[in-house]
Scaffold this active site. Structure first.
Site, PDB file in Angstrom:
ATOM      1  N   GLU A  43       8.688  23.122  62.639  1.00 32.95           N
ATOM      2  CA  GLU A  43       7.582  22.393  63.251  1.00 32.95           C
ATOM      3  C   GLU A  43       7.813  22.276  64.759  1.00 32.95           C
ATOM      4  O   GLU A  43       8.929  22.043  65.214  1.00 32.95           O
ATOM      5  CB  GLU A  43       7.500  20.996  62.626  1.00 32.95           C
ATOM      6  CG  GLU A  43       6.444  20.092  63.217  1.00 32.95           C
ATOM      7  CD  GLU A  43       6.512  18.676  62.651  1.00 32.95           C
ATOM      8  OE1 GLU A  43       5.487  17.978  62.724  1.00 32.95           O
ATOM      9  OE2 GLU A  43       7.584  18.270  62.133  1.00 32.95           O
ATOM     10  N   LYS A 109      -1.990  19.662  61.029  1.00 32.65           N
ATOM     11  CA  LYS A 109      -1.268  18.677  60.222  1.00 32.65           C
ATOM     12  C   LYS A 109      -2.193  17.542  59.795  1.00 32.65           C
ATOM     13  O   LYS A 109      -2.830  16.892  60.616  1.00 32.65           O
ATOM     14  CB  LYS A 109      -0.093  18.134  61.038  1.00 32.65           C
ATOM     15  CG  LYS A 109       0.867  17.238  60.272  1.00 32.65           C
ATOM     16  CD  LYS A 109       2.029  16.855  61.172  1.00 32.65           C
ATOM     17  CE  LYS A 109       3.077  16.036  60.453  1.00 32.65           C
ATOM     18  NZ  LYS A 109       4.210  15.688  61.369  1.00 32.65           N
ATOM     19  N   CYS A 143       5.757  19.068  57.642  1.00 31.93           N
ATOM     20  CA  CYS A 143       6.659  17.915  57.659  1.00 31.93           C
ATOM     21  C   CYS A 143       6.178  16.732  56.816  1.00 31.93           C
ATOM     22  O   CYS A 143       6.318  16.728  55.598  1.00 31.93           O
ATOM     23  CB  CYS A 143       6.924  17.511  59.109  1.00 31.93           C
ATOM     24  SG  CYS A 143       8.441  16.527  59.327  1.00 31.93           S
TER      25      CYS A 143
END
Length: 263
Positions: A43, A109, A143
């Site tokens: 990331e 995200k 994540c």
């Protein structure tokens, strides 16, 4: 193709230094000697997990995108990882799926890490991404998404591989090492999860713990602490065997997310 060859790079990242990260990542990737289908980076691989997007965000034709295309062409492989993108006066933690021919897909995200104030600097995505590579269906995530099983749920075998790129701190590595096998088992899919190592600019340490877990929860690859560039293969036969021997997905609860991605 029944076999997919994946190269993961559990990399040390230089804090908020795009030039140095791209140079170092390119140098390290140059040691790849065998043919690979997919190269996975962490990331925010060009900056580290920065909350200064106004200083480091790039446009979709920026240098990190150009660098990813160069690497994809060089290795004739897909290159993926997330970078900071500015678009329509908003900032996104955006995963790029870059192909060697220059075409690409992206995923923003969905779950922004409120504990780290990510939600105060970035805009959340609203859609999942499903991509195909050599006959494999892949769902990339970023994540903190790992903590939300409804968002990651493998409905009607939408994916064969759940891909996670991360900057996950060592202080919560137990959660990382627990949730990844759980996601593999409950979704009857391979999970490939790539983290960074080292301290970031806030002196938060990352222990890596990148891994690949098969649909039965067995470890294909696992690496703590050290920087590691590693290539391994996964086989479609193992996926088919798990799903036919233990057809749990057909008994799963059905649900539908509305336009706000809530029940």
């Amino acid at each position: 193709m029944s076999t997919l060859k994946i190269t993961t790079f559990q990399a040390y990242l230089f804090w908020e230094n795009i030039d140095k990260n791209l140079q170092n990542l390119g140098l390290r990737l140059s040691s790849i000697r065998e043919k690979t289908d997919l190269i996975v980076l962490p990331e925010m691989f060009s900056t580290g997990f920065s909350m200064n997007p106004e200083k480091f965000a790039e446009e979709m034709n920026g240098r990190s995108m150009k660098w990813m295309l160069e690497q994809a062409k060089k290795f004739d492989a897909v290159v993926t990882g997330s970078i900071i993108i500015r678009e329509n006066k908003k900032y996104y933690n955006r995963l790029i799926w870059m192909r060697a021919d220059g075409s690409f897909e992206y995923y923003d995200k969905r779950h922004l890490f409120g504990l780290g104030e990510e939600d105060q600097h970035y805009t959340a995505g609203t859609r999942k991404l499903f991509v195909e590579l050599n006959g494999w269906k892949i769902c990339p995530m970023i994540c903190y998404d790992l903590r939300f099983p409804v968002w990651l749920r493998n409905v009607n075998e939408e994916y064969d591989i759940l891909l996670i790129v991360a900057n996950w701190p060592e202080r919560r590595s137990l959660h990382w090492r627990t949730l990844i096998p759980a996601r593999a088992i409950e979704n009857q899919a391979f999970v490939v999860a790539v983290n960074r190592i080292g301290h970031d600019g806030n002196e938060i340490y990352h222990s890596g713990d990148s891994m690949c877990i098969d649909p039965l929860g067995k470890v294909v690859y696992y690496k703590p602490n050290d920087e590691d560039l590693y290539t391994f293969s996964i086989n479609k036969e193992d996926l088919t065997h798990a799903r036919t021997s233990f057809p749990f997905l057909k008994d799963a609860d059905t649900f539908k997310l509305n336009e706000n991605n809530r029940f």
